[in-house]
Design an enzyme around this catalytic site. Structure first.
Site, PDB file in Angstrom:
ATOM      1  N   TRP A   1       4.526   6.316  11.238  1.00  0.00           N
ATOM      2  CA  TRP A   1       5.454   7.460  11.334  1.00  0.00           C
ATOM      3  C   TRP A   1       6.092   7.808   9.989  1.00  0.00           C
ATOM      4  O   TRP A   1       6.791   8.786   9.866  1.00  0.00           O
ATOM      5  CB  TRP A   1       6.535   7.170  12.383  1.00  0.00           C
ATOM      6  CG  TRP A   1       6.063   7.420  13.793  1.00  0.00           C
ATOM      7  CD1 TRP A   1       4.796   7.738  14.190  1.00  0.00           C
ATOM      8  CD2 TRP A   1       6.857   7.388  14.997  1.00  0.00           C
ATOM      9  NE1 TRP A   1       4.755   7.912  15.555  1.00  0.00           N
ATOM     10  CE2 TRP A   1       6.012   7.692  16.078  1.00  0.00           C
ATOM     11  CE3 TRP A   1       8.203   7.121  15.253  1.00  0.00           C
ATOM     12  CZ2 TRP A   1       6.468   7.750  17.395  1.00  0.00           C
ATOM     13  CZ3 TRP A   1       8.654   7.167  16.567  1.00  0.00           C
ATOM     14  CH2 TRP A   1       7.796   7.482  17.629  1.00  0.00           C
ATOM     15  N   LYS A   2       5.910   6.967   8.991  1.00  0.00           N
ATOM     16  CA  LYS A   2       6.501   7.192   7.663  1.00  0.00           C
ATOM     17  C   LYS A   2       8.007   7.446   7.823  1.00  0.00           C
ATOM     18  O   LYS A   2       8.615   6.863   8.697  1.00  0.00           O
ATOM     19  CB  LYS A   2       5.762   8.334   6.947  1.00  0.00           C
ATOM     20  CG  LYS A   2       4.247   8.091   6.944  1.00  0.00           C
ATOM     21  CD  LYS A   2       3.492   8.991   6.036  1.00  0.00           C
ATOM     22  CE  LYS A   2       2.021   8.632   6.071  1.00  0.00           C
ATOM     23  NZ  LYS A   2       1.222   9.420   5.150  1.00  0.00           N
TER      24      LYS A   2
ATOM     25  N   GLY B   1      -1.235   9.044  10.145  1.00  0.00           N
ATOM     26  CA  GLY B   1       0.110   9.490   9.784  1.00  0.00           C
ATOM     27  C   GLY B   1       0.557  10.639  10.673  1.00  0.00           C
ATOM     28  O   GLY B   1       0.980  10.444  11.817  1.00  0.00           O
ATOM     29  N   GLY B   2       0.417  11.840  10.162  1.00  0.00           N
ATOM     30  CA  GLY B   2       0.930  13.037  10.838  1.00  0.00           C
ATOM     31  C   GLY B   2       0.570  13.129  12.315  1.00  0.00           C
ATOM     32  O   GLY B   2       1.430  13.454  13.149  1.00  0.00           O
TER      33      GLY B   2
ATOM     34  N   GLU C   1      -7.708   4.107   2.645  1.00  0.00           N
ATOM     35  CA  GLU C   1      -7.159   5.462   2.711  1.00  0.00           C
ATOM     36  C   GLU C   1      -7.300   6.139   1.347  1.00  0.00           C
ATOM     37  O   GLU C   1      -6.471   5.902   0.445  1.00  0.00           O
ATOM     38  CB  GLU C   1      -5.675   5.415   3.061  1.00  0.00           C
ATOM     39  CG  GLU C   1      -5.361   4.743   4.369  1.00  0.00           C
ATOM     40  CD  GLU C   1      -3.950   5.094   4.842  1.00  0.00           C
ATOM     41  OE1 GLU C   1      -3.835   5.714   5.889  1.00  0.00           O
ATOM     42  OE2 GLU C   1      -2.987   4.769   4.128  1.00  0.00           O
TER      43      GLU C   1
ATOM     44  N   HIS D   1       0.707   0.615   0.856  1.00  0.00           N
ATOM     45  CA  HIS D   1       0.391   2.030   1.091  1.00  0.00           C
ATOM     46  C   HIS D   1       0.541   2.791  -0.229  1.00  0.00           C
ATOM     47  O   HIS D   1       1.439   2.505  -1.023  1.00  0.00           O
ATOM     48  CB  HIS D   1       1.330   2.590   2.165  1.00  0.00           C
ATOM     49  CG  HIS D   1       0.901   3.931   2.671  1.00  0.00           C
ATOM     50  ND1 HIS D   1       1.076   5.083   1.941  1.00  0.00           N
ATOM     51  CD2 HIS D   1       0.283   4.299   3.811  1.00  0.00           C
ATOM     52  CE1 HIS D   1       0.581   6.110   2.625  1.00  0.00           C
ATOM     53  NE2 HIS D   1       0.090   5.658   3.775  1.00  0.00           N
TER      54      HIS D   1
ATOM     55  N   GLY E   1      -2.553  13.276   4.295  1.00  0.00           N
ATOM     56  CA  GLY E   1      -1.664  14.418   4.529  1.00  0.00           C
ATOM     57  C   GLY E   1      -2.182  15.736   3.992  1.00  0.00           C
ATOM     58  O   GLY E   1      -1.429  16.701   3.888  1.00  0.00           O
TER      59      GLY E   1
ATOM     60  N   GLU F   1       1.745   5.557  -0.876  1.00  0.00           N
ATOM     61  CA  GLU F   1       3.057   6.198  -1.077  1.00  0.00           C
ATOM     62  C   GLU F   1       4.069   5.195  -1.625  1.00  0.00           C
ATOM     63  O   GLU F   1       4.940   5.557  -2.415  1.00  0.00           O
ATOM     64  CB  GLU F   1       3.536   6.825   0.244  1.00  0.00           C
ATOM     65  CG  GLU F   1       2.750   8.093   0.540  1.00  0.00           C
ATOM     66  CD  GLU F   1       2.685   8.479   2.008  1.00  0.00           C
ATOM     67  OE1 GLU F   1       3.450   7.936   2.820  1.00  0.00           O
ATOM     68  OE2 GLU F   1       1.847   9.347   2.339  1.00  0.00           O
TER      69      GLU F   1
HETATM   70  P1  PGA Z   1      -2.129  11.211   7.397  1.00  0.00           P
HETATM   71  O1  PGA Z   1      -1.521   9.845   6.800  1.00  0.00           O
HETATM   72  O2  PGA Z   1      -2.841  10.858   8.682  1.00  0.00           O
HETATM   73  O3  PGA Z   1      -0.929  12.087   7.638  1.00  0.00           O
HETATM   74  O4  PGA Z   1      -3.064  11.752   6.379  1.00  0.00           O
HETATM   75  C1  PGA Z   1      -2.261   8.651   6.859  1.00  0.00           C
HETATM   76  C2  PGA Z   1      -1.487   7.543   6.187  1.00  0.00           C
HETATM   77  O5  PGA Z   1      -0.913   7.752   5.127  1.00  0.00           O
HETATM   78  O6  PGA Z   1      -1.442   6.408   6.698  1.00  0.00           O
END
Ligand code: PGA
Length: 257
Positions: free
Chosen positions: A11-12, A235-236, A168, A93, A174, A95
């Site tokens: 869910w970030k 993610g999204g 990833e 990750h 994203g 990010e």
């Molecule tokens: P995303 O993110 O599905 O929104 O591309 C994946 C993730 O960063 O784990």
């Protein structure tokens, strides 16, 4: 034997208690898809609430501290996350590597804390578009992984119980862009070879390798059908029960195709 698919929602930094209804809906729907292991990693603030709601799904964290306890304002120890109900921690990750300059030493310290707290680690790796364009994606990703994979001797459980890898590509996160199936296949094969080199044929063959980066209900089936793609880090599309369960169903035997 094929490995049980593992679909993890990340869910970030999204979600307040208002989103608990989606977690509940995901949990109830997941009970009807027992062939797939379903999990959510909400923000810290929701871990215990999702855990309290969950009857089927596992709950995890998106990060943990490099330290076990003490005067570290704002940090959250792995043991605290386990106490709140977390069964796994996502580490490395892109990010976090970008926003917080996390390197292999930091990730490894967090990994050791998570494992010591009895949690599984989901170790992320992935290359930038520039690295891929230079033809160095595989070398880069395997280098990242080599630096953070725990040695078999460090594990108190089997590697397949303690470690999951998530590939990833950064440019696919994203963005709505997916890696080409051939590229995913090649990368996952190489990661599998590294896991076998590290843990041996049987144990290395049992560690699940997830794909992540714009996985949606309409592309999940093709990605999850690839050899050595044993699930997805989402993610999204994990923020709504409807889209997340579309991906879970695509991973299940019951997928209508
Ligand atoms: P995303 O993110 O599905 O929104 O591309 C994946 C993730 O960063 O784990």
């Amino acid at each position: 034997m094929p490995l049980r698919p593992f679909i993890v929602g990340n869910w970030k930094m999204n979600g307040t208690r208002a989103l608990l209804s989606e977690a509940r809906a995901i949990d109830r729907a997941a009970q009807r898809v027992p062939t797939v292991e379903v999990a959510l990693a909400p923000p810290y603030t929701l871990i215990n609430a999702v855990h309290a709601e969950a009857e089927q799904i596992a709950v995890g964290a998106q990060d943990c501290s490099t330290r076990e306890v003490g005067a570290h304002t704002g940090d959250v120890a792995a043991s605290m996350l386990a106490d709140a109900g977390a069964k796994f921690v996502i580490l490395g990750h892109s990010e976090r590597r970008q926003d917080h300059r996390e390197d292999a030493d930091t990730i490894s310290a967090k990994r050791d804390c998570a494992l010591a707290a009895g949690m599984r680690v989901v170790l992320c790796c992935g290359e930038s578009a520039e690295t891929r364009d230079m033809g160095e994606a595989e070398q880069f990703v395997l280098g990242h992984l080599r630096a953070v994979l725990p040695a078999a001797g460090k594990l108190s459980q089997e590697p397949s119980e303690s470690v999951t890898v998530a590939y990833e590509p950064i440019w696919a996160i994203g963005t709505g862009r997916n890696a080409a199936p051939d590229d995913v296949l090649t990368m996952h094969r190489s990661i599998r070879a590294l896991l076998i080199e590290t843990y041996g044929e049987e144990q290395g063959g049992g560690v699940r390798i997830l794909y992540g980066g714009s996985v949606k209900p309409d592309n999940a089936r093709d990605l999850l059908a690839l050899p050595d793609v044993n699930g997805a880090l989402v993610g999204g599309a994990s923020l709504s029960a409807q889209s997340f369960m579309g991906i879970v169903l695509a991973a299940s035997d019951d997928d209508p195709g």
